[in-house]
Design a protein around this motif. Sequence first.
Motif: not given
Length: 206
Positions: A119-121, A143-147, A167-169, A174-178
């Motif tokens: 989650f990126i909020t 979930y794996d992490d909350l930013y 970018k950090q991920l 990580y390959d951000i699929l969606v």
Amino acid sequence: MTSPLAIAKEPTNLAVIKQELKKYHDSGAYNDDIANVIQKAMRYLELRVNRGNFNGKKPAIVLDIDETSLSNYPDMVHLGFGGTIEQIRNDEDKGTDEAIKPTLKLYRYAKANHIAVFFITGRFEEERHVTDENLKKAGYIDYDDLYLRTSEYKTIPATTYKTAIRKQLTEKGYDILVNIGDQKSDLRGGYADETFKLPNPFYFIP
């Protein structure tokens, strides 16, 4: 040549617009539009899972929170689709926002298929505890992490902040699929294979 006395077209009355927003939500059209976008995201995610090719990286998805994973609609109505930043944050910090069900379904599919969920909020770091509790209560339990916005990102545009986190991920393997959000600023900046924008006529974040 336009006369200097010509009267500009009067904008739609704000009270009328607010009634149209309520009608859009209460008719079910808003939920239907969300479901249609999430269905497209689900089909793409299923395709990627079935292929099983993640470019040698760890598969992940990124979700925004407000009006993407959790609904603030009752609070928006309470504040007349307005309110100060402090009032909006106070409502968020009640921790009572309900899950947006199509997003929760996609979330559960991702977790069941060993895809990391981040989650990126735009919420602030000071809201971490209540946000974490609200997410878990709504069903986003592992979930794996909350930013959230730390002091480093507190005053920069949403696009810049969210792009930096993605970018950090990717740098962590990580390959951000969606990447899914309700604002264009959630999605701009790259570092995601596909983006999906949910409808949100209620507010705008540049």
